[in-house]
Write a protein that holds these residues in place. Structure first.
Motif, PDB file in Angstrom:
ATOM      1  N   GLY A  68      79.052  55.007 -20.439  1.00 25.56           N
ATOM      2  CA  GLY A  68      78.704  54.253 -19.249  1.00 25.56           C
ATOM      3  C   GLY A  68      78.936  55.026 -17.976  1.00 25.56           C
ATOM      4  O   GLY A  68      79.003  56.254 -17.973  1.00 25.56           O
ATOM      5  N   THR A  69      79.092  54.293 -16.908  1.00 28.14           N
ATOM      6  CA  THR A  69      79.245  54.851 -15.577  1.00 28.14           C
ATOM      7  C   THR A  69      80.706  54.757 -15.151  1.00 28.14           C
ATOM      8  O   THR A  69      81.309  53.692 -15.225  1.00 28.14           O
ATOM      9  CB  THR A  69      78.357  54.080 -14.580  1.00 28.14           C
ATOM     10  N   PHE A  70      81.249  55.883 -14.701  1.00 30.65           N
ATOM     11  CA  PHE A  70      82.626  55.932 -14.222  1.00 30.65           C
ATOM     12  C   PHE A  70      82.616  55.875 -12.702  1.00 30.65           C
ATOM     13  O   PHE A  70      81.935  56.642 -12.038  1.00 30.65           O
ATOM     14  CB  PHE A  70      83.315  57.219 -14.678  1.00 30.65           C
ATOM     15  N   THR A  71      83.420  54.959 -12.176  1.00 30.48           N
ATOM     16  CA  THR A  71      83.596  54.846 -10.733  1.00 30.48           C
ATOM     17  C   THR A  71      85.073  55.011 -10.430  1.00 30.48           C
ATOM     18  O   THR A  71      85.908  54.320 -11.017  1.00 30.48           O
ATOM     19  CB  THR A  71      83.126  53.469 -10.231  1.00 30.48           C
ATOM     20  N   GLY A  72      85.388  55.933  -9.523  1.00 29.76           N
ATOM     21  CA  GLY A  72      86.781  56.177  -9.158  1.00 29.76           C
ATOM     22  C   GLY A  72      87.387  54.991  -8.453  1.00 29.76           C
ATOM     23  O   GLY A  72      86.681  54.160  -7.872  1.00 29.76           O
ATOM     24  N   ALA A  73      88.708  54.914  -8.489  1.00 28.95           N
ATOM     25  CA  ALA A  73      89.413  53.795  -7.847  1.00 28.95           C
ATOM     26  C   ALA A  73      89.139  53.744  -6.352  1.00 28.95           C
ATOM     27  O   ALA A  73      89.060  52.666  -5.766  1.00 28.95           O
ATOM     28  CB  ALA A  73      90.917  53.913  -8.104  1.00 28.95           C
ATOM     29  N   ASP A  74      88.949  54.903  -5.733  1.00 36.41           N
ATOM     30  CA  ASP A  74      88.657  54.932  -4.305  1.00 36.41           C
ATOM     31  C   ASP A  74      87.155  54.979  -4.028  1.00 36.41           C
ATOM     32  O   ASP A  74      86.739  55.089  -2.880  1.00 36.41           O
ATOM     33  CB  ASP A  74      89.354  56.128  -3.646  1.00 36.41           C
ATOM     34  N   GLY A  75      86.360  54.904  -5.091  1.00 42.34           N
ATOM     35  CA  GLY A  75      84.908  54.899  -4.933  1.00 42.34           C
ATOM     36  C   GLY A  75      84.294  56.266  -4.722  1.00 42.34           C
ATOM     37  O   GLY A  75      83.083  56.398  -4.623  1.00 42.34           O
ATOM     38  N   SER A  76      85.101  57.325  -4.679  1.00 44.13           N
ATOM     39  CA  SER A  76      84.569  58.648  -4.365  1.00 44.13           C
ATOM     40  C   SER A  76      84.019  59.386  -5.582  1.00 44.13           C
ATOM     41  O   SER A  76      83.152  60.237  -5.443  1.00 44.13           O
ATOM     42  CB  SER A  76      85.656  59.514  -3.717  1.00 44.13           C
ATOM     43  N   VAL A  77      84.511  59.081  -6.762  1.00 39.60           N
ATOM     44  CA  VAL A  77      84.055  59.774  -7.967  1.00 39.60           C
ATOM     45  C   VAL A  77      83.094  58.869  -8.703  1.00 39.60           C
ATOM     46  O   VAL A  77      83.407  57.729  -9.006  1.00 39.60           O
ATOM     47  CB  VAL A  77      85.246  60.144  -8.880  1.00 39.60           C
ATOM     48  N   LEU A  78      81.921  59.394  -9.011  1.00 48.20           N
ATOM     49  CA  LEU A  78      80.931  58.631  -9.738  1.00 48.20           C
ATOM     50  C   LEU A  78      80.299  59.552 -10.766  1.00 48.20           C
ATOM     51  O   LEU A  78      79.800  60.621 -10.411  1.00 48.20           O
ATOM     52  CB  LEU A  78      79.874  58.077  -8.780  1.00 48.20           C
ATOM     53  N   ALA A  79      80.332  59.168 -12.029  1.00 50.05           N
ATOM     54  CA  ALA A  79      79.735  59.972 -13.096  1.00 50.05           C
ATOM     55  C   ALA A  79      78.991  59.044 -14.051  1.00 50.05           C
ATOM     56  O   ALA A  79      79.452  57.944 -14.345  1.00 50.05           O
ATOM     57  CB  ALA A  79      80.814  60.746 -13.845  1.00 50.05           C
ATOM     58  N   HIS A  80      77.842  59.485 -14.511  1.00 54.57           N
ATOM     59  CA  HIS A  80      77.014  58.714 -15.439  1.00 54.57           C
ATOM     60  C   HIS A  80      77.108  59.312 -16.836  1.00 54.57           C
ATOM     61  O   HIS A  80      77.439  60.487 -17.001  1.00 54.57           O
ATOM     62  CB  HIS A  80      75.551  58.707 -14.975  1.00 54.57           C
ATOM     63  N   ASP A  81      76.787  58.513 -17.839  1.00 53.30           N
ATOM     64  CA  ASP A  81      76.811  58.928 -19.249  1.00 53.30           C
ATOM     65  C   ASP A  81      78.163  59.490 -19.662  1.00 53.30           C
ATOM     66  O   ASP A  81      78.257  60.523 -20.313  1.00 53.30           O
ATOM     67  CB  ASP A  81      75.702  59.943 -19.538  1.00 53.30           C
ATOM     68  N   VAL A  82      79.206  58.816 -19.283  1.00 57.05           N
ATOM     69  CA  VAL A  82      80.566  59.208 -19.625  1.00 57.05           C
ATOM     70  C   VAL A  82      80.945  58.513 -20.928  1.00 57.05           C
ATOM     71  O   VAL A  82      80.721  57.317 -21.093  1.00 57.05           O
ATOM     72  CB  VAL A  82      81.549  58.808 -18.499  1.00 57.05           C
ATOM     73  N   GLU A  83      81.510  59.261 -21.872  1.00 57.90           N
ATOM     74  CA  GLU A  83      81.948  58.713 -23.151  1.00 57.90           C
ATOM     75  C   GLU A  83      83.411  58.297 -23.039  1.00 57.90           C
ATOM     76  O   GLU A  83      84.241  59.070 -22.571  1.00 57.90           O
ATOM     77  CB  GLU A  83      81.787  59.775 -24.232  1.00 57.90           C
ATOM     78  N   LEU A  84      83.721  57.090 -23.483  1.00 60.23           N
ATOM     79  CA  LEU A  84      85.094  56.582 -23.421  1.00 60.23           C
ATOM     80  C   LEU A  84      85.817  56.906 -24.725  1.00 60.23           C
ATOM     81  O   LEU A  84      85.331  56.593 -25.805  1.00 60.23           O
ATOM     82  CB  LEU A  84      85.104  55.073 -23.189  1.00 60.23           C
ATOM     83  N   ARG A  85      86.971  57.522 -24.591  1.00 59.86           N
ATOM     84  CA  ARG A  85      87.794  57.850 -25.762  1.00 59.86           C
ATOM     85  C   ARG A  85      89.134  57.157 -25.616  1.00 59.86           C
ATOM     86  O   ARG A  85      89.778  57.245 -24.582  1.00 59.86           O
ATOM     87  CB  ARG A  85      87.987  59.357 -25.871  1.00 59.86           C
TER      88      ARG A  85
END
Length: 160
Positions: A68-85
């Motif tokens: 899915g999509t990762f959003t940083g706690a402060d909203g500054s980091v955004l990454a798509h197609d991230v695999e959760l482990r």
């Protein structure tokens, strides 16, 4: 593992190819597992904290992983197609959660790790796989050295 008949040159070549194959598979797989574990450890220690919003799941034979999509706690980091482990197993029938909080993003932004991720397991499995592969390759080489070449054996026995 010594036999009465020495190996032919073709047989020696097959053993050498087997040694290279065993080394490539065991070292490649072992180092890959260990690298995944160490990546998780690094992410858990110093990766940015945020939320993963699952958009899909990738399933293997035994379980699935959320992507899915990762959003940083402060909203500054955004990454798509991230695999959760993580330690929790995901089944095909599990409904997708709206979001998963308190995950840490790896440096390459390809994976995110939950706080319960056990990085020790992949590191140990990788080290064991590499060690077993080295032991098997060494055993094959020792067996090969104990074998006398066919030509030398034939000369001693008067066949040539």
């Amino acid at each position: 593992m010594s036999t009465d008949r020495p190996l032919t040159p073709r047989g020696r070549l097959v053993v050498h190819i087997g040694v290279v194959f065993v080394l490539l598979v065991s070292l490649g797989g072992g180092l890959g597992l260990a690298a995944e574990g160490l990546e998780g450890r690094t992410a858990l220690r110093s990766g940015p904290v945020g939320t993963l919003t699952p958009t899909d799941r990738d399933c293997g034979k035994e379980s699935c992983v959320w992507t899915g999509t990762f959003t940083g706690a402060d909203g500054s980091v955004l990454a798509h197609d991230v695999e959760l482990r993580g330690a929790a197993r995901v089944r095909r029938s599990d409904p997708a959660p709206a979001r998963i909080d308190d995950v840490r993003l790896a440096g390459d932004a390809g994976a995110a790790y939950t706080a319960d991720y056990g990085w020790h397991g992949p590191v140990v499995k990788g080290a064991v796989l590499a060690a077993v592969g080295l032991a098997v390759a060494t055993g094959l080489l020792v067996m090969l050295r104990r074998q006398r070449p066919v030509v030398a054996h034939a000369r001693r026995t008067g066949l040539v």
